[in-house]
Design a protein around this motif. Structure first.
Motif, PDB file in Angstrom:
ATOM      1  N   PHE A   1       0.764  -1.300  -0.050  1.00  0.00           N
ATOM      2  CA  PHE A   1      -0.034  -0.021  -0.061  1.00  0.00           C
ATOM      3  C   PHE A   1       0.876   1.350   0.006  1.00  0.00           C
ATOM      4  O   PHE A   1       0.617   2.310  -0.699  1.00  0.00           O
ATOM      5  N   GLU A   2       2.004   1.250   0.924  1.00  0.00           N
ATOM      6  CA  GLU A   2       2.910   2.339   0.675  1.00  0.00           C
ATOM      7  C   GLU A   2       3.516   2.566  -0.561  1.00  0.00           C
ATOM      8  O   GLU A   2       3.722   3.685  -0.846  1.00  0.00           O
ATOM      9  N   THR A   3       3.902   1.641  -1.265  1.00  0.00           N
ATOM     10  CA  THR A   3       4.669   1.722  -2.459  1.00  0.00           C
ATOM     11  C   THR A   3       3.326   2.307  -3.417  1.00  0.00           C
ATOM     12  O   THR A   3       3.596   3.112  -4.540  1.00  0.00           O
ATOM     13  N   ILE A   4       2.262   1.722  -3.619  1.00  0.00           N
ATOM     14  CA  ILE A   4       1.200   2.327  -4.367  1.00  0.00           C
ATOM     15  C   ILE A   4       1.296   3.623  -4.228  1.00  0.00           C
ATOM     16  O   ILE A   4       0.838   4.636  -5.353  1.00  0.00           O
ATOM     17  N   ALA A   5       1.080   4.070  -3.026  1.00  0.00           N
ATOM     18  CA  ALA A   5       0.737   5.663  -2.495  1.00  0.00           C
ATOM     19  C   ALA A   5       1.895   6.145  -3.178  1.00  0.00           C
ATOM     20  O   ALA A   5       1.779   7.421  -3.693  1.00  0.00           O
ATOM     21  N   LEU A   6       3.154   5.876  -2.940  1.00  0.00           N
ATOM     22  CA  LEU A   6       4.550   6.618  -3.481  1.00  0.00           C
ATOM     23  C   LEU A   6       4.325   6.876  -4.811  1.00  0.00           C
ATOM     24  O   LEU A   6       4.671   7.709  -5.541  1.00  0.00           O
TER      25      LEU A   6
ATOM     26  N   GLN B   1       5.435 -16.946  -7.348  1.00  0.00           N
ATOM     27  CA  GLN B   1       5.370 -16.386  -8.587  1.00  0.00           C
ATOM     28  C   GLN B   1       5.155 -14.893  -8.372  1.00  0.00           C
ATOM     29  O   GLN B   1       4.374 -14.353  -7.641  1.00  0.00           O
ATOM     30  N   PRO B   2       5.761 -13.934  -9.365  1.00  0.00           N
ATOM     31  CA  PRO B   2       5.462 -12.474  -9.232  1.00  0.00           C
ATOM     32  C   PRO B   2       3.940 -12.142  -9.471  1.00  0.00           C
ATOM     33  O   PRO B   2       3.538 -12.795 -10.149  1.00  0.00           O
ATOM     34  N   THR B   3       3.801 -11.051  -9.089  1.00  0.00           N
ATOM     35  CA  THR B   3       2.186 -10.609  -9.469  1.00  0.00           C
ATOM     36  C   THR B   3       2.135  -9.173 -10.097  1.00  0.00           C
ATOM     37  O   THR B   3       3.201  -8.587  -9.851  1.00  0.00           O
TER      38      THR B   3
ATOM     39  N   THR C   1      -4.429  -3.753  -3.482  1.00  0.00           N
ATOM     40  CA  THR C   1      -4.946  -5.281  -3.128  1.00  0.00           C
ATOM     41  C   THR C   1      -4.967  -6.226  -4.073  1.00  0.00           C
ATOM     42  O   THR C   1      -4.513  -7.629  -3.544  1.00  0.00           O
ATOM     43  N   GLU C   2      -4.954  -5.970  -5.367  1.00  0.00           N
ATOM     44  CA  GLU C   2      -4.403  -6.971  -6.360  1.00  0.00           C
ATOM     45  C   GLU C   2      -2.988  -7.449  -6.070  1.00  0.00           C
ATOM     46  O   GLU C   2      -2.752  -8.713  -6.271  1.00  0.00           O
ATOM     47  N   LEU C   3      -2.082  -6.621  -5.875  1.00  0.00           N
ATOM     48  CA  LEU C   3      -0.713  -6.999  -5.927  1.00  0.00           C
ATOM     49  C   LEU C   3      -0.599  -7.685  -4.465  1.00  0.00           C
ATOM     50  O   LEU C   3       0.027  -8.940  -4.453  1.00  0.00           O
TER      51      LEU C   3
ATOM     52  N   LEU D   1      -0.378 -13.202  -1.256  1.00  0.00           N
ATOM     53  CA  LEU D   1      -0.726 -13.816  -0.161  1.00  0.00           C
ATOM     54  C   LEU D   1      -1.481 -15.147  -0.696  1.00  0.00           C
ATOM     55  O   LEU D   1      -1.725 -15.987   0.244  1.00  0.00           O
ATOM     56  N   HIS D   2      -2.447 -15.074  -1.476  1.00  0.00           N
ATOM     57  CA  HIS D   2      -3.304 -16.242  -2.151  1.00  0.00           C
ATOM     58  C   HIS D   2      -2.239 -17.379  -2.312  1.00  0.00           C
ATOM     59  O   HIS D   2      -2.758 -18.604  -2.154  1.00  0.00           O
ATOM     60  N   GLN D   3      -0.966 -17.250  -2.741  1.00  0.00           N
ATOM     61  CA  GLN D   3      -0.405 -18.274  -2.966  1.00  0.00           C
ATOM     62  C   GLN D   3       0.366 -18.876  -1.490  1.00  0.00           C
ATOM     63  O   GLN D   3       0.748 -20.112  -1.590  1.00  0.00           O
TER      64      GLN D   3
END
Length: 432
Positions: free
Chosen positions: A337-342, A395-397, A415-417, A422-424
């Motif tokens: 979340f912090e990365t997306i905001a940045l 795997q990368p997302t 959330t998607e990232l 987490l789903h993995q």
């Protein structure tokens, strides 16, 4: 968001920023000639074209998008004299509809700047700002009476101060360029991730799981655009942290369970110069060695953002049975979340109107083969998620941000990232 560096900026010697009426008036007064990225237009497009008819406005937009982007300025005659137009007759929605109806694929990111005269002349202008398109070539279709009512389907482009149509070999080259851009963008993201991973493993001791996120604009900022100053980079990081706090509060019922924000907690907001980038980190300076969680932030001058966070540091209390490679899921969520905001705040500061492609991955030292063990909060205390999977690799997302993302879109991308990783582990974004 309109582009901040155009033909007008370059010709007039202005720094990056919005196009203003004063800039247009000065360029007209100095008789700036048309070019492949500047087209003077005396009158607005007709308000009610015949359905299916060749649309000159769509042609002009496609020509700019197929070349390198540019400005269509309405209210300036062919002799480069200010004549003005009636802004009340400008219908943004109708112009956008014409692009969707007459172009294939449509051109996105077009901006309509209604500039009121500031010199008392009353000669207002409309500036249509067309970005260079990553989806070129764009084709215009319709029928032309001058072609004896024949339906035509052509890809226009700008050649110096004129508009022409692509020949077959040019169309083929344009498609090759599109696919090459897509491949190059993916390769650039991977290169950023790999470079950061090599750097982290060279600096950290012991086995660690690192979250590395790379975000790159589909149209990187040109080298000619001046880089941010250090104080501007500091302001971006500060605003990104504040926005992340708001995003987490709106996305998670109890965001405080994630602990303090990572970037303001573990960084001093003291970015230093790097290779065409600003680098803020609590590693890499031996004189300031720290036993705290490793964090890295890079703001590249071309608009790319790279972040890295150590997810294994103090993931479990020392009294807990040894786990070779713990992964703190709350830290992962907060870091994403912090990365997306940045990323969003950096794009706003650069005035970049381009989509952003994002790649998030968990990096571990190869060859050790330890299982990644998810750690969640149980009543506020970190515990191994016994019900979670413990894969050896993840795997990368991927995700993306549209040019005009609001807070809802930012939360959706974060959330998607986060969920993709987490789903993995068999976990949701809200671990128990």
């Amino acid at each position: 968001m309109p582009r901040s560096w155009t033909r007008l900026h370059a010709y007039l010697g202005h720094p990056p920023g919005p196009v203003t009426y004063e800039m247009v008036a000065e360029a007209v007064q100095r008789k700036l000639g048309e070019s492949d990225d500047l087209d003077w237009k005396e009158a607005l497009p007709p308000a009610s074209p015949v359905p299916g008819q060749w649309n000159e406005f769509a042609k002009d937009v496609a020509a700019m998008a197929n070349t390198r982007g540019g400005l269509l300025v309405y209210g300036v005659s062919d002799t480069i004299d200010m004549v003005g137009i009636d802004l009340s007759k400008v219908n943004d929605k109708q112009l956008g509809h014409w692009l969707r109806v007459h172009l294939q694929p449509t051109v996105s990111g077009v901006n309509y700047l209604k500039l009121l005269a500031t010199d008392g002349s009353g000669k207002d202008v409309l500036v249509v700002d067309v970005p260079a398109s990553e989806m070129a070539p764009h084709f215009l279709y319709g029928w032309q009476q001058k072609d004896k009512d024949k339906t035509t389907f052509n890809a226009p482009f700008r050649h110096r101060d004129d508009t022409d149509y692509m020949a077959e070999h040019q169309i083929a080259l344009a498609y090759r360029d599109r696919f090459a851009r897509q491949d190059a963008a993916e390769a650039a993201l991977e290169q950023h991730v790999q470079h950061t991973t090599d750097l982290l493993f060279g600096e950290s001791e012991g086995e660690r799981a690192w979250l590395v996120v790379a975000a790159r604009p589909t149209r990187p900022i040109p080298r000619m655009v001046p880089a941010l100053t250090r104080s501007e980079a500091q302001e971006v990081i500060f605003r990104g942290s504040k926005r992340a706090e708001d995003l987490l509060a709106s996305a998670l019922p109890m965001p405080r369970l994630l602990g303090p924000r990572l970037f303001p907690e573990f960084l001093d907001n003291n970015p230093r110069k790097g290779l065409r980038r600003w680098v803020d980190t609590n590693m890499l300076v031996p004189a300031r060695a720290t036993r705290r969680r490793g964090v890295l932030v890079e703001l590249h001058h071309d608009g790319t953002v790279v972040t890295a966070v150590d997810l294994s540091h103090n993931a479990l209390p020392r009294s807990h049975p040894a786990v070779a490679l713990p992964v703190s899921c709350p830290v992962l969520i907060s870091a994403v979340f912090e990365t997306i905001a940045l990323v969003h705040e950096y794009r706003l500061t650069l005035r970049a109107d381009t989509p952003i492609e994002l790649r998030a991955t968990l990096q571990t030292q190869s060859g050790h083969g330890h299982r990644l063990t998810p750690v969640v909060l149980d009543h506020g205390h970190p515990e191994v998620a016994e019900w979670g999977r413990q894969p050896r690799t993840v795997q990368p997302t991927h995700s993306d941000l549209a040019p005009f993302a609001d807070d809802h879109a930012l939360v959706a991308s974060a959330t998607e990232l986060a969920e993709g990783l987490l789903h993995q582990f068999g976990l949701d974004i809200l671990p128990a």
